[in-house]
Structures are given as structure tokens and as C-alpha cells.
Design an enzyme around this catalytic site. Sequence first.
Site, PDB file in Angstrom:
ATOM      1  N   LYS A   1      69.948  34.333   7.621  1.00  0.00           N
ATOM      2  CA  LYS A   1      68.986  34.411   8.736  1.00  0.00           C
ATOM      3  C   LYS A   1      69.694  34.209  10.073  1.00  0.00           C
ATOM      4  CE  LYS A   1      66.525  30.980  10.172  1.00  0.00           C
ATOM      5  NZ  LYS A   1      65.721  29.840  10.417  1.00  0.00           N
TER       6      LYS A   1
ATOM      7  N   TYR B   1      71.811  30.741   6.277  1.00  0.00           N
ATOM      8  CA  TYR B   1      72.970  31.343   6.940  1.00  0.00           C
ATOM      9  C   TYR B   1      72.794  32.847   7.143  1.00  0.00           C
ATOM     10  CZ  TYR B   1      75.090  26.800   6.385  1.00  0.00           C
ATOM     11  OH  TYR B   1      75.340  25.454   6.467  1.00  0.00           O
TER      12      TYR B   1
ATOM     13  N   ASN C   1      72.854  27.456  -4.044  1.00  0.00           N
ATOM     14  CA  ASN C   1      72.017  26.786  -3.047  1.00  0.00           C
ATOM     15  C   ASN C   1      71.318  27.874  -2.227  1.00  0.00           C
ATOM     16  OD1 ASN C   1      70.840  25.193  -1.080  1.00  0.00           O
ATOM     17  ND2 ASN C   1      72.686  24.005  -0.654  1.00  0.00           N
TER      18      ASN C   1
ATOM     19  N   ILE D   1      76.878  21.007   6.978  1.00  0.00           N
ATOM     20  CA  ILE D   1      75.575  20.789   7.613  1.00  0.00           C
ATOM     21  C   ILE D   1      74.706  20.256   6.494  1.00  0.00           C
ATOM     22  CG2 ILE D   1      73.466  21.799   8.561  1.00  0.00           C
ATOM     23  CD1 ILE D   1      75.051  23.828  10.050  1.00  0.00           C
ATOM     24  N   TYR D   2      74.290  19.013   6.631  1.00  0.00           N
ATOM     25  CA  TYR D   2      73.407  18.400   5.638  1.00  0.00           C
ATOM     26  C   TYR D   2      72.235  17.742   6.346  1.00  0.00           C
ATOM     27  CZ  TYR D   2      76.654  19.144   1.820  1.00  0.00           C
ATOM     28  OH  TYR D   2      77.452  19.729   0.867  1.00  0.00           O
TER      29      TYR D   2
ATOM     30  N   GLY E   1      68.385  21.436  10.663  1.00  0.00           N
ATOM     31  CA  GLY E   1      69.546  22.258  10.326  1.00  0.00           C
ATOM     32  C   GLY E   1      69.837  23.282  11.413  1.00  0.00           C
TER      33      GLY E   1
END
Length: 173
Positions: free
Chosen positions: A145, A143, A136, A97-98, A109
Site C-alpha cells: 500500500k 508495505y 505476515n 517497524i513494530y 505504523g
Amino acid sequence: MTSIVLKKASAEDLETLQQLGKETFYETFSKHNSEEEMQKYLAESFASEKLLKELNTVDSRFFIAWEEESPVGYLKVNSGGSQTELQDETSLEIERIYVKSSHQGKKVGQLLFDKALEIARQQSKKYIWLGVWGENKRAVSFYIKNGFTEFDKHIFRLGNDAQTDLMMKKTLD
């Protein structure tokens, strides 16, 4: 902000995906890696032949997030034998996912993640998993969250540099 639309990518989207992949990876990791290693990684990882093979892999799917005519992010998910590590039939891997830095914090996102969740539920998967670079912090927080917990670690190589990724998963209801 105008609305974001997700579209499944195909071989016709190769150049868009190459450019988007290179740009978002560079934005995310260039300040932590040498320019030489970054350029080598981008050239290899987003080479036309390699990316076309990924686009044509049956158990892999790409989605591009579009804001009008501009691609602003993308998602790659893998199931079955296309998964990079676990290859568990009961799971779906979020390999990528970018989101462009210009659109981070604007729920792009989250839209991409929600698409992965929708696919996992459609395929009756028991869990979703992924690898994320431990440094990161923004991605790790995202993630967490969204209900992911760490279950292992693995090494990601960027050139000669071995970096530790956290392996995270989310169990589905």
C-alpha cells in the site's frame, strides 16, 4: 485515541525499548513459533548489551511512538554500513517497524513509516528497503500500500527455523 508522538530513542530508553521490542515481536510471531525458540530469540535479540550497541551505532536510529506516557510502537532505520544486507549508500533500511497489537489499525505504523520516509528524503536516499516475513500478510499489505515492491528473498532464522523474508523496496522521487 489521543495523539501519538514520535521521539528519537537514546541509551536512556534502553529498558523501554527492550520491553516494547520483546512484547511486539512476541505478539507478532509467537503463534507461528515454539515458545522455546521465541524465548531464546527474545533473550538474545533484546539483551541489554546488544540493544545498547545498536542504540549507539552512528548510522542507526530508533524512534519510539508514545501515546501519553505509554510506548506503543517503534522504528529502527539504518544507513550506510549499518544496514543489515545491502549496505548501499544510496538507500535507507527500515530494519524494524513494530506496533503493539492494541494499536494496530490506528495509523501508528503509518506514522513510523512516514518518519523513515522523511529521514530518507533528508539524507537524499534513492530508495528505502526492508525485509518482511512473507507469512505476515498484514505487514506485506501495508508495505505494498505504501509503494513497496518485492525484489528478492532472504532467510531469517528464528532458532532452528529458517523462515523466508521478502525483500521489498520503494524508489523515492
